[in-house]
Write an enzyme that holds these catalytic residues in place. Sequence first.
Site, mmCIF file in Angstrom:
data_model
loop_
_atom_site.group_PDB
_atom_site.id
_atom_site.type_symbol
_atom_site.label_atom_id
_atom_site.label_comp_id
_atom_site.label_asym_id
_atom_site.label_seq_id
_atom_site.Cartn_x
_atom_site.Cartn_y
_atom_site.Cartn_z
ATOM 1 N N LEU A 12 2.558 -6.224 2.708
ATOM 2 C CA LEU A 12 2.020 -5.041 3.385
ATOM 3 C C LEU A 12 1.112 -4.293 2.418
ATOM 4 O O LEU A 12 1.564 -3.743 1.417
ATOM 5 C CB LEU A 12 3.152 -4.131 3.860
ATOM 6 C CG LEU A 12 4.221 -4.793 4.744
ATOM 7 C CD1 LEU A 12 5.168 -3.736 5.303
ATOM 8 C CD2 LEU A 12 3.589 -5.594 5.869
ATOM 9 N N ARG A 19 -0.209 9.502 -1.999
ATOM 10 C CA ARG A 19 0.307 10.185 -3.198
ATOM 11 C C ARG A 19 -0.410 9.775 -4.487
ATOM 12 O O ARG A 19 -0.238 10.391 -5.526
ATOM 13 C CB ARG A 19 1.818 9.941 -3.317
ATOM 14 C CG ARG A 19 2.614 10.728 -2.305
ATOM 15 C CD ARG A 19 4.039 10.200 -2.161
ATOM 16 N NE ARG A 19 4.084 9.008 -1.309
ATOM 17 C CZ ARG A 19 5.191 8.308 -1.048
ATOM 18 N NH1 ARG A 19 6.346 8.668 -1.606
ATOM 19 N NH2 ARG A 19 5.167 7.248 -0.262
ATOM 20 N N LYS A 26 -4.246 2.117 -2.753
ATOM 21 C CA LYS A 26 -3.200 2.010 -3.787
ATOM 22 C C LYS A 26 -3.056 0.609 -4.359
ATOM 23 O O LYS A 26 -2.973 0.437 -5.576
ATOM 24 C CB LYS A 26 -1.861 2.479 -3.213
ATOM 25 C CG LYS A 26 -0.722 2.329 -4.201
ATOM 26 C CD LYS A 26 0.495 3.123 -3.833
ATOM 27 C CE LYS A 26 1.212 2.554 -2.632
ATOM 28 N NZ LYS A 26 2.401 3.363 -2.301
ATOM 29 N N THR A 82 4.734 0.877 8.650
ATOM 30 C CA THR A 82 5.115 -0.460 8.173
ATOM 31 C C THR A 82 5.559 -1.370 9.321
ATOM 32 O O THR A 82 5.356 -2.585 9.262
ATOM 33 C CB THR A 82 6.233 -0.352 7.114
ATOM 34 O OG1 THR A 82 7.277 0.497 7.622
ATOM 35 C CG2 THR A 82 5.724 0.256 5.825
ATOM 36 N N ARG A 334 -22.683 -6.589 -27.948
ATOM 37 C CA ARG A 334 -22.916 -6.450 -26.506
ATOM 38 C C ARG A 334 -23.094 -7.819 -25.843
ATOM 39 O O ARG A 334 -23.167 -8.832 -26.526
ATOM 40 C CB ARG A 334 -24.121 -5.533 -26.287
ATOM 41 C CG ARG A 334 -23.806 -4.087 -26.700
ATOM 42 C CD ARG A 334 -25.050 -3.236 -26.730
ATOM 43 N NE ARG A 334 -25.820 -3.352 -25.512
ATOM 44 C CZ ARG A 334 -27.107 -3.011 -25.399
ATOM 45 N NH1 ARG A 334 -27.763 -2.538 -26.448
ATOM 46 N NH2 ARG A 334 -27.728 -3.147 -24.250
ATOM 47 N N LYS A 352 -27.174 -7.507 -29.439
ATOM 48 C CA LYS A 352 -27.261 -7.731 -27.990
ATOM 49 C C LYS A 352 -28.127 -8.936 -27.692
ATOM 50 O O LYS A 352 -29.185 -9.081 -28.304
ATOM 51 C CB LYS A 352 -27.863 -6.482 -27.349
ATOM 52 C CG LYS A 352 -27.990 -6.517 -25.859
ATOM 53 C CD LYS A 352 -29.295 -5.904 -25.359
ATOM 54 C CE LYS A 352 -30.371 -6.938 -25.223
ATOM 55 N NZ LYS A 352 -31.590 -6.479 -24.556
ATOM 56 N N TYR A 367 -29.851 -2.938 -35.814
ATOM 57 C CA TYR A 367 -29.849 -3.221 -34.384
ATOM 58 C C TYR A 367 -30.565 -4.540 -34.189
ATOM 59 O O TYR A 367 -31.743 -4.683 -34.538
ATOM 60 C CB TYR A 367 -30.564 -2.128 -33.559
ATOM 61 C CG TYR A 367 -30.755 -2.603 -32.131
ATOM 62 C CD1 TYR A 367 -29.639 -2.911 -31.358
ATOM 63 C CD2 TYR A 367 -32.017 -2.827 -31.587
ATOM 64 C CE1 TYR A 367 -29.778 -3.425 -30.072
ATOM 65 C CE2 TYR A 367 -32.169 -3.326 -30.303
ATOM 66 C CZ TYR A 367 -31.044 -3.631 -29.552
ATOM 67 O OH TYR A 367 -31.172 -4.149 -28.289
ATOM 68 N N ALA A 381 -30.063 -4.219 -45.191
ATOM 69 C CA ALA A 381 -29.534 -3.014 -44.551
ATOM 70 C C ALA A 381 -30.621 -2.337 -43.730
ATOM 71 O O ALA A 381 -31.756 -2.203 -44.172
ATOM 72 C CB ALA A 381 -29.016 -2.054 -45.621
ATOM 73 N N TYR A 388 -38.260 -3.572 -27.537
ATOM 74 C CA TYR A 388 -38.561 -2.943 -26.250
ATOM 75 C C TYR A 388 -39.732 -2.000 -26.425
ATOM 76 O O TYR A 388 -39.717 -1.130 -27.299
ATOM 77 C CB TYR A 388 -37.304 -2.178 -25.820
ATOM 78 C CG TYR A 388 -37.364 -1.527 -24.458
ATOM 79 C CD1 TYR A 388 -37.799 -2.236 -23.359
ATOM 80 C CD2 TYR A 388 -36.951 -0.202 -24.291
ATOM 81 C CE1 TYR A 388 -37.829 -1.641 -22.106
ATOM 82 C CE2 TYR A 388 -36.967 0.400 -23.042
ATOM 83 C CZ TYR A 388 -37.419 -0.323 -21.948
ATOM 84 O OH TYR A 388 -37.435 0.273 -20.719
HETATM 85 C C1 UD1 Z 1 8.723 2.413 2.622
HETATM 86 C C2 UD1 Z 1 10.032 2.357 3.396
HETATM 87 C C3 UD1 Z 1 11.128 3.052 2.599
HETATM 88 C C4 UD1 Z 1 11.252 2.361 1.251
HETATM 89 C C5 UD1 Z 1 9.912 2.314 0.529
HETATM 90 C C6 UD1 Z 1 10.011 1.429 -0.663
HETATM 91 C C7 UD1 Z 1 9.334 2.428 5.727
HETATM 92 C C8 UD1 Z 1 9.295 3.225 6.962
HETATM 93 N N1 UD1 Z 1 9.869 3.005 4.672
HETATM 94 O O1 UD1 Z 1 8.389 3.782 2.483
HETATM 95 O O2 UD1 Z 1 12.348 2.989 3.286
HETATM 96 O O3 UD1 Z 1 12.210 3.040 0.452
HETATM 97 O O4 UD1 Z 1 8.890 1.752 1.378
HETATM 98 O O5 UD1 Z 1 8.776 1.372 -1.314
HETATM 99 O O6 UD1 Z 1 8.953 1.270 5.719
HETATM 100 N N2 UD1 Z 1 1.606 -0.147 4.807
HETATM 101 C C9 UD1 Z 1 0.795 -0.865 5.682
HETATM 102 N N3 UD1 Z 1 0.467 -0.315 6.879
HETATM 103 C C10 UD1 Z 1 0.900 0.901 7.263
HETATM 104 C C11 UD1 Z 1 1.731 1.632 6.382
HETATM 105 C C12 UD1 Z 1 2.054 1.083 5.165
HETATM 106 O O7 UD1 Z 1 0.378 -1.984 5.380
HETATM 107 O O8 UD1 Z 1 0.560 1.324 8.387
HETATM 108 C C13 UD1 Z 1 1.935 -0.746 3.495
HETATM 109 C C14 UD1 Z 1 1.464 0.078 2.321
HETATM 110 O O9 UD1 Z 1 0.180 -0.331 1.904
HETATM 111 C C15 UD1 Z 1 2.527 -0.184 1.264
HETATM 112 C C16 UD1 Z 1 3.762 -0.529 2.060
HETATM 113 O O10 UD1 Z 1 3.332 -0.805 3.380
HETATM 114 O O11 UD1 Z 1 2.203 -1.275 0.445
HETATM 115 C C17 UD1 Z 1 4.753 0.617 2.075
HETATM 116 O O12 UD1 Z 1 4.125 1.728 2.598
HETATM 117 P P1 UD1 Z 1 4.416 3.187 2.062
HETATM 118 O O13 UD1 Z 1 3.648 4.141 2.856
HETATM 119 O O14 UD1 Z 1 4.291 3.235 0.603
HETATM 120 O O15 UD1 Z 1 5.962 3.317 2.484
HETATM 121 P P2 UD1 Z 1 6.980 4.351 1.917
HETATM 122 O O16 UD1 Z 1 6.764 5.657 2.565
HETATM 123 O O17 UD1 Z 1 6.984 4.292 0.454
HETATM 124 CA CA CA Z 2 5.915 3.086 -1.073
#
Ligand code: UD1
Ligand code: CA
Length: 469
Positions: A12, A19, A26, A82, A334, A352, A367, A381, A388
């Site tokens: 995922l 954050r 990320k 997720t 370089r 370079k 240089y 030296a 250029y």
């Molecule tokens: C999630 C879990 C949480 C767990 C934590 C661990 C859920 C609801 N919660 O929370 O229980 O403790 O991970 O890290 O799953 N992502 C997608 N598509 C989306 C949303 C997220 O691909 O629509 C991917 C993000 O890029 C990431 C991963 O899923 O790599 C987790 O998403 P994130 O938003 O970090 O989940 P958490 O809130 O940390």
């Molecule tokens: Ca996470």
Amino acid sequence: MSESSPIFAVILAAGKGTRMKSNRAKVLHTLCGVPMVNYVIEATRPLLPEGLFVVVGHQAELVEAVLPEDAEAVVQEEQRGTGDAVRVALASLEGEEEGVLLVVNGDGPLISDRTLGELVERHRSAGVGATVLVAELEDPSGLGRVVEDAGVVRIVEERDATESEREVRLVNLGLYAFGLSEIRDAIGGLSSENESGELYLTDVLETIGRRSRAVTYTLKNPEEANLVNDRSQLARAEEILRRRILDAHMRDGVTVRDPVSTHIEASVEIGRDTVILPGTLLRGSTRIGSDCVIGPSTDLQDTLVGDGALVEHSVGRGAEVGDGASVGPYSFLRPGTVLEPEAKVGAFCEVKSSRVGRGSKVPHLSYIGDAEIGSDANLGAGTITANYDGEKKYRTRVGDGAFTGVNTNLIAPVTVGEDAYTGAGSVINKDVPAGKLAVGAPARAIRESPQRSRKRAQEDGPAENETEG
Ligand code: UD1
Ligand code: CA
């Protein structure tokens, strides 16, 4: 479920990572030079997944660009959580009836292949519908809490948790093994009735738990629980990876004098008996031979260093340093710099797109740009190539055995011939023929060069009272 049922891995990686407070997704943030998502992908490989899917969305093209060829990107148009991400991935698995769906959050770069293997193993041997990786943490904040009610595993996100649920220190690490048919059945039933309005993958555990069974698997190595949601967690995870890389080099025969101040990216190779001194950064496709001394305070990126070379207090970018060559202190190599074996670039020099021939020396304050220096030449030296003219770059050639006096200016395009010699402060804007001494500003060739006179004297007979100058 049979032992041999195939594994399909889903990573995922579509989220933004709010954050991180970043303009970059990320999973693209790097640790020791490698994007986060690639660590997660590599950890699934030893399980030999039959399919490797990466759910992308936020900055999809940029994320796709770092994926290995055999990973299939699946686009989640809108990041609705997720659960929605897994739903999108499952659409790519239509037609597959049996197997294990291994779901891995893209933000756990320290998760090992071993843990993934154990999770699947446990899932298969228990014959359950879902298995989730959990750990008991000192500080569970920000993570989903694992609660078991009457044998049913449930995960509560922090924002949805009651006060007593928040006290729970057992957390969901975002890694799951699902029976393919079980997850397929459960995913459609997800609802977004929660604090964030997203579809939570974690909610399927309860559904699956009631129909077949859902169990937890406890992480063995707590180091792997370093998930990355913000930059301080990124730094903590990178620190662990950095130490792993250093340890691997040390085990392979490299001396690292000060592991605390040494940063070596995952892709770098180093030969045996090379010593890395404090404050050194080795990055990208840098390759160092054996018996070298690198550092202190040296920063090499995409730079190749042969055997037995020395590089101190210097910076290299896309350069090549030959066997036994030496660089520094305080020089900058370089892109396109090639130092042939035994060449020397000393203090306060910049080079370079230039080749410095075997045994040649550029010892101080030079240089050298767009130049071809032959072998056994010595640039005094402050020798500078004026390469250029404000519009175009021109090349300088210095022949084998040539010698330039201090503060020689080589106005390119220009050639200083083999065994030629230039006087101190000369400005060379015309070719100096082989074997001639040139002086002045601009310099003119005036008479035979000392090398040639010496050679001729040697040929003519012993010159007893000749001293070295
Ligand atoms: C999630 C879990 C949480 C767990 C934590 C661990 C859920 C609801 N919660 O929370 O229980 O403790 O991970 O890290 O799953 N992502 C997608 N598509 C989306 C949303 C997220 O691909 O629509 C991917 C993000 O890029 C990431 C991963 O899923 O790599 C987790 O998403 P994130 O938003 O970090 O989940 P958490 O809130 O940390
Ligand atoms: Ca996470």
